[in-house]
Write a protein that holds these residues in place. Sequence first.
Motif, PDB file in Angstrom:
ATOM      1  N   HIS A   1     -35.599 -44.510  -9.258  1.00  0.00           N
ATOM      2  CA  HIS A   1     -34.964 -43.485  -8.420  1.00  0.00           C
ATOM      3  C   HIS A   1     -35.866 -43.026  -7.281  1.00  0.00           C
ATOM      4  O   HIS A   1     -35.691 -41.934  -6.735  1.00  0.00           O
ATOM      5  N   LYS A   2     -36.821 -43.863  -6.949  1.00  0.00           N
ATOM      6  CA  LYS A   2     -37.805 -43.486  -5.933  1.00  0.00           C
ATOM      7  C   LYS A   2     -37.158 -42.932  -4.649  1.00  0.00           C
ATOM      8  O   LYS A   2     -37.558 -41.881  -4.147  1.00  0.00           O
ATOM      9  N   THR A   3     -36.192 -43.657  -4.135  1.00  0.00           N
ATOM     10  CA  THR A   3     -35.587 -43.223  -2.861  1.00  0.00           C
ATOM     11  C   THR A   3     -34.957 -41.836  -3.012  1.00  0.00           C
ATOM     12  O   THR A   3     -35.134 -40.969  -2.158  1.00  0.00           O
ATOM     13  N   ASP A   4     -34.238 -41.640  -4.123  1.00  0.00           N
ATOM     14  CA  ASP A   4     -33.630 -40.327  -4.360  1.00  0.00           C
ATOM     15  C   ASP A   4     -34.694 -39.234  -4.435  1.00  0.00           C
ATOM     16  O   ASP A   4     -34.516 -38.129  -3.912  1.00  0.00           O
ATOM     17  N   GLU A   5     -35.801 -39.558  -5.094  1.00  0.00           N
ATOM     18  CA  GLU A   5     -36.871 -38.559  -5.220  1.00  0.00           C
ATOM     19  C   GLU A   5     -37.442 -38.198  -3.857  1.00  0.00           C
ATOM     20  O   GLU A   5     -37.704 -37.028  -3.567  1.00  0.00           O
TER      21      GLU A   5
ATOM     22  N   VAL B   1     -35.881 -38.400  -1.016  1.00  0.00           N
ATOM     23  CA  VAL B   1     -34.867 -37.610  -0.302  1.00  0.00           C
ATOM     24  C   VAL B   1     -34.951 -36.157  -0.755  1.00  0.00           C
ATOM     25  O   VAL B   1     -34.946 -35.219   0.050  1.00  0.00           O
ATOM     26  N   GLU B   2     -35.074 -35.968  -2.064  1.00  0.00           N
ATOM     27  CA  GLU B   2     -35.140 -34.638  -2.632  1.00  0.00           C
ATOM     28  C   GLU B   2     -36.381 -33.874  -2.126  1.00  0.00           C
ATOM     29  O   GLU B   2     -36.312 -32.698  -1.754  1.00  0.00           O
TER      30      GLU B   2
ATOM     31  N   ARG C   1     -35.871 -32.611   1.238  1.00  0.00           N
ATOM     32  CA  ARG C   1     -34.969 -31.459   1.219  1.00  0.00           C
ATOM     33  C   ARG C   1     -35.708 -30.182   0.848  1.00  0.00           C
ATOM     34  O   ARG C   1     -35.343 -29.097   1.298  1.00  0.00           O
TER      35      ARG C   1
ATOM     36  N   LEU D   1     -38.778 -42.844   3.607  1.00  0.00           N
ATOM     37  CA  LEU D   1     -38.053 -43.681   2.644  1.00  0.00           C
ATOM     38  C   LEU D   1     -38.575 -45.110   2.598  1.00  0.00           C
ATOM     39  O   LEU D   1     -38.511 -45.771   1.565  1.00  0.00           O
TER      40      LEU D   1
ATOM     41  N   THR E   1     -31.847 -44.188   9.986  1.00  0.00           N
ATOM     42  CA  THR E   1     -31.156 -44.039   8.699  1.00  0.00           C
ATOM     43  C   THR E   1     -29.882 -44.881   8.566  1.00  0.00           C
ATOM     44  O   THR E   1     -29.325 -44.962   7.478  1.00  0.00           O
TER      45      THR E   1
ATOM     46  N   ARG F   1     -28.489 -46.406   2.828  1.00  0.00           N
ATOM     47  CA  ARG F   1     -28.691 -46.513   1.387  1.00  0.00           C
ATOM     48  C   ARG F   1     -28.095 -47.815   0.846  1.00  0.00           C
ATOM     49  O   ARG F   1     -27.011 -48.214   1.258  1.00  0.00           O
TER      50      ARG F   1
ATOM     51  N   ASP G   1     -18.832 -36.496   2.100  1.00  0.00           N
ATOM     52  CA  ASP G   1     -20.086 -35.998   2.680  1.00  0.00           C
ATOM     53  C   ASP G   1     -20.116 -36.148   4.209  1.00  0.00           C
ATOM     54  O   ASP G   1     -20.981 -35.602   4.871  1.00  0.00           O
TER      55      ASP G   1
END
Length: 600
Positions: free
Chosen positions: A45-49, A51-52, A55, A70, A109, A150, A311
């Motif tokens: 989940h690296k990419t999600d992390e 992104v988080e 944020r 990213l 992106t 993504r 979204d």
Amino acid sequence: MAVIVQKFGGTSVATAEKIRGAASRAVEAKRRGYDVVVVVSARGHKTDELVELAREITSHPRPREMDMLLSTGEQESVALMAMAVHELGAEAISLTGAQIGVLTDTTHTKARIVSISTKRMQELLQAGNIVIAAGFQGVDAEMNITTLGRGGSDTTATALAAVLNAELCEIYTDVEGVFTTDPRLVPEARKVERISYDEMLELASLGAGVMHSRSIEFAKKYRVQLRVRPAYSDGPGTLIAPEPDEVTSVVTGVAFVRNEAMITLVGLPDQPGVMSTLFSSLSAARIPVDMVVQNVAREGTANVSFTVAEDELPAALTVAKATASSLQAEDVVATTGLSKVSVVGHGMQTHTGVAARMFQVVAARGINIRVVTTSEIKISVLIDRSRCNDAVQAAHSGFELDKATSSLPQVGRVSNGHRHGAIDAASPELTADIVSRLDSMESIVVSDITTDTNQSRVTLSNLPDDPGIAEAVFTAIAEGGVLVDMIVQNAARDGQATISFTVPRSDLDCAILLLREVMETYPGSVVTSDRSIGKISVSGIGLRSHTDVGARLFRCLAANSINVEMINTSELKLCVVISADEADLAMTQLRAEFGLGKSG
Ligand code: ASP
Ligand code: MG
């Protein structure tokens, strides 16, 4: 030597052990005599992390910095993968997007690939290395790091396979292959052995999460054989390849997009140029429009509805409001909490009753259909999100997708072969010729524009907005053996729905007769028809995700004062219904617009 590209997704490289497993597949292919290029995603989940993390720092990270951030996920993976190959006693070298020479445009992106230089990769392969390439990333002309959106590593993999003329591109993932639908939702879902590019393109773009849809565009455009296979076993996975000659099932899969939102522009002037203005603004904002529905105007005003991923709603709404005020629309209405469920399959081109069947199975569960759109190989319905799972299950069992071969007695084959109005996809030679002229790898391929003036339009209005309406209409039509082509059901306004569809002109009177009983069931409903319509089809690849094709299409029609009556979109074709008198003019102008020379 033959080249093989192997791509490993995030879960397939999540741990040291999995990285070792992936590395040994690469080494094994190398020992079998292949030149091997491995493309990797960020671990787990690296990419999600990442992104988080961004944020937590800002709600408005600049896209350039997001890409910088990213891209590190993939950089970590390639280095680890190269080390794992070294441990197995083979040579490997890791490369970032920039080092490979993946040149993209500047849209951070969501960048698109412009070109890929193969020189360095070829040299490294020749020297006996396994090349480990970072997926998802590239650089623009100014050397800014960009990412492809993504899931973009699939696109890197197929693009590399294309430029290296690879024999095969293997996509290793955490599932057995491509399924008839999401097995988490429908346990009876089956893995398919083989699927065509077109079906996969529609499924991927309609929400089947297996692969990035742009990667299928590449595969189709450059004829890359793809195999999606499990990383954890020796399962053969699913082959994605050209369409076989024999159609073995009418519907191949059910896809869904759980989070859809709809925007309706109410009370637009019914004049040429409305769609053009709307599409140009959405295209400029790079918002892919999904289902597009324009009702047949009454009393001089028209409504246009379209859906976008939820979204994208805030961005789309901003554009829609600006457009609405410039066009002097009465109102803009947004609806959330919707899902889109689609059935996809080549067999629909030659079989009647597929739409009727879809509407029957949905209605049988009491699910109200808000909007319908179709294309040659798909039927999509927009429904309330709370009924999404039900609808997917209903479609899956309704088309007997749990069985290896379905009989489908309810669906009839059209004796004369092809569905009316369906035009064969451009020949491989023609496509190849166009592709060779592209200066940007991801440029659109609009391969053909054709016209069909042998159809008529039927519109039913003042229908109640109840479950079962579409079923009643299309069951009646299917019982008469009439092959329906485009279907558009509008978002209901004031509790009333409108359905329009096209039929062969020779079947128009028959279709109207078949509707008589339905009309009696719904007092107040009205049937109108237009015997002579012109249906213009723009075929190509990736037409919906490349938002400017629609914009150019509508701009060109508007510039020639041609009014659009019906629209449908898919990745493979954009179709518009206009008046038959204007078909010739539209053809000439559109062929010129897309650089296609005179037809036939
Ligand atoms: N790491 C990127 C993502 O998670 C790209 C990819 O996995 O394909 O979206
Ligand atoms: Mg992925």
